[in-house]
Design a protein around this motif. Structure first.
Motif, short mmCIF file in Angstrom:
data_model
loop_
_atom_site.label_atom_id
_atom_site.label_comp_id
_atom_site.label_asym_id
_atom_site.label_seq_id
_atom_site.Cartn_x
_atom_site.Cartn_y
_atom_site.Cartn_z
N THR A 49 0.83 -1.21 0.00
CA THR A 49 0.00 0.00 0.00
C THR A 49 0.86 1.26 0.00
OG1 THR A 49 -0.16 -0.05 2.41
CG2 THR A 49 -1.93 -1.13 1.16
N THR A 50 2.16 1.10 -0.21
CA THR A 50 3.07 2.23 -0.36
C THR A 50 4.10 1.89 -1.43
OG1 THR A 50 4.63 1.43 1.30
CG2 THR A 50 2.87 2.88 2.07
N GLY A 51 4.74 2.90 -1.94
CA GLY A 51 5.78 2.64 -2.92
C GLY A 51 6.34 3.91 -3.51
N THR A 52 7.22 3.73 -4.48
CA THR A 52 7.85 4.83 -5.19
C THR A 52 7.87 4.48 -6.67
OG1 THR A 52 9.26 5.31 -3.29
CG2 THR A 52 9.96 6.20 -5.41
N VAL A 53 7.51 5.46 -7.50
CA VAL A 53 7.59 5.28 -8.95
C VAL A 53 8.41 6.42 -9.52
CG1 VAL A 53 5.42 4.02 -9.22
CG2 VAL A 53 5.41 6.50 -9.37
N LYS A 54 9.03 6.15 -10.66
CA LYS A 54 9.84 7.16 -11.33
C LYS A 54 9.14 7.51 -12.64
CE LYS A 54 14.58 8.09 -11.11
NZ LYS A 54 15.91 7.60 -10.90
N TYR A 69 8.51 9.75 -7.29
CA TYR A 69 7.29 10.13 -6.57
C TYR A 69 6.96 9.03 -5.58
CZ TYR A 69 6.65 13.53 -10.32
OH TYR A 69 6.83 14.56 -11.20
N ASP A 70 6.72 9.42 -4.33
CA ASP A 70 6.28 8.48 -3.31
C ASP A 70 4.76 8.46 -3.31
OD1 ASP A 70 8.90 7.95 -2.43
OD2 ASP A 70 8.85 9.70 -1.12
N TRP A 71 4.17 7.31 -3.05
CA TRP A 71 2.72 7.19 -2.98
C TRP A 71 2.35 6.26 -1.82
CZ3 TRP A 71 0.50 2.39 -3.35
CH2 TRP A 71 1.24 1.39 -3.95
N HIS A 72 1.15 6.48 -1.31
CA HIS A 72 0.60 5.54 -0.32
C HIS A 72 -0.92 5.56 -0.40
CE1 HIS A 72 0.48 9.24 2.13
NE2 HIS A 72 -0.56 8.67 2.73
N LEU A 73 -1.51 4.45 -0.01
CA LEU A 73 -2.95 4.33 -0.02
C LEU A 73 -3.51 5.19 1.11
CD1 LEU A 73 -5.50 2.89 -1.11
CD2 LEU A 73 -5.11 1.15 0.61
N GLN A 74 -4.28 6.19 0.76
CA GLN A 74 -4.87 7.11 1.74
C GLN A 74 -6.20 6.57 2.27
OE1 GLN A 74 -3.37 10.07 2.59
NE2 GLN A 74 -4.96 10.64 4.03
N ARG A 75 -7.00 6.00 1.34
CA ARG A 75 -8.34 5.55 1.74
C ARG A 75 -8.75 4.39 0.84
NH1 ARG A 75 -11.68 10.05 0.19
NH2 ARG A 75 -11.98 9.03 -1.80
N GLU A 76 -9.30 3.35 1.44
CA GLU A 76 -9.86 2.24 0.68
C GLU A 76 -11.29 2.56 0.31
OE1 GLU A 76 -9.37 -1.72 1.99
OE2 GLU A 76 -7.39 -1.35 2.82
N ILE A 132 -5.37 7.79 -3.37
CA ILE A 132 -3.92 7.60 -3.28
C ILE A 132 -3.28 8.97 -3.06
CG2 ILE A 132 -1.86 6.85 -4.54
CD1 ILE A 132 -3.78 4.58 -4.03
N ALA A 133 -2.38 9.06 -2.08
CA ALA A 133 -1.63 10.29 -1.84
C ALA A 133 -0.30 10.21 -2.58
CB ALA A 133 -1.39 10.49 -0.35
#
Length: 106
Positions: A7-12, A18-25, A39-40
Motif C-alpha cells: 500500500t506504499t511505494g515509489t515510482v519514477k 514520486y512516493d505514494w501511499h494508499l490514503q483511503r480504501e 492515493i496520496a
C-alpha cells in the motif's frame, strides 16, 4: 506462500521519483454513498502533495464483496501523469490538490 499487496511505494516518471501511499480504501459513506479509494502522491523533496481519487468500483455498487486493490507501478505512473496534466505543481506550497481519475488512473 501468500503474496501481500503493498500500500506504499515509489515510482519514477520522467526521471523524477514520486512516493505514494494508499490514503483511503473504497468505503460506504453515510452522506455520499460509495466512495472510491484515494492515493496520496508526493514528489520526493517537494512540498505539495496530491490526492488522487478513484471512482467506487462497480462491483461494490452492485453489492458484490470487496476484492483486492490493484496498485501496480503502471497505475501509479498514470496517476502521476494525470495529476501533473491537471495542474498539480509539486514544488509549490499549499493544500494538497485533489484529482479525480477514472478506474485506470487516467
Amino acid at each position: 506462500m501468500s503474496k501481500t499487496q503493498s500500500t506504499t511505494g515509489t515510482v519514477k516518471v520522467d526521471g523524477i521519483s514520486y512516493d505514494w501511499h494508499l490514503q483511503r480504501e473504497p468505503h460506504l459513506s453515510d452522506d455520499e454513498g460509495w466512495k472510491g479509494m484515494a492515493i496520496a502522491l508526493q514528489q520526493q523533496d517537494a512540498k505539495r502533495s496530491a490526492l488522487v481519487e478513484f471512482p467506487a468500483p462497480k462491483r461494490l455498487l452492485r453489492g458484490s464483496p470487496r476484492g483486492r486493490l490493484q496498485l501496480d507501478d503502471a497505475t501509479m505512473m498514470r496517476c502521476v501523469r494525470a495529476a501533473l496534466a491537471a495542474g498539480w505543481e509539486p514544488e509549490s506550497r499549499g493544500r494538497p490538490v485533489v484529482i479525480v481519475v477514472d478506474a485506470e488512473g487516467n
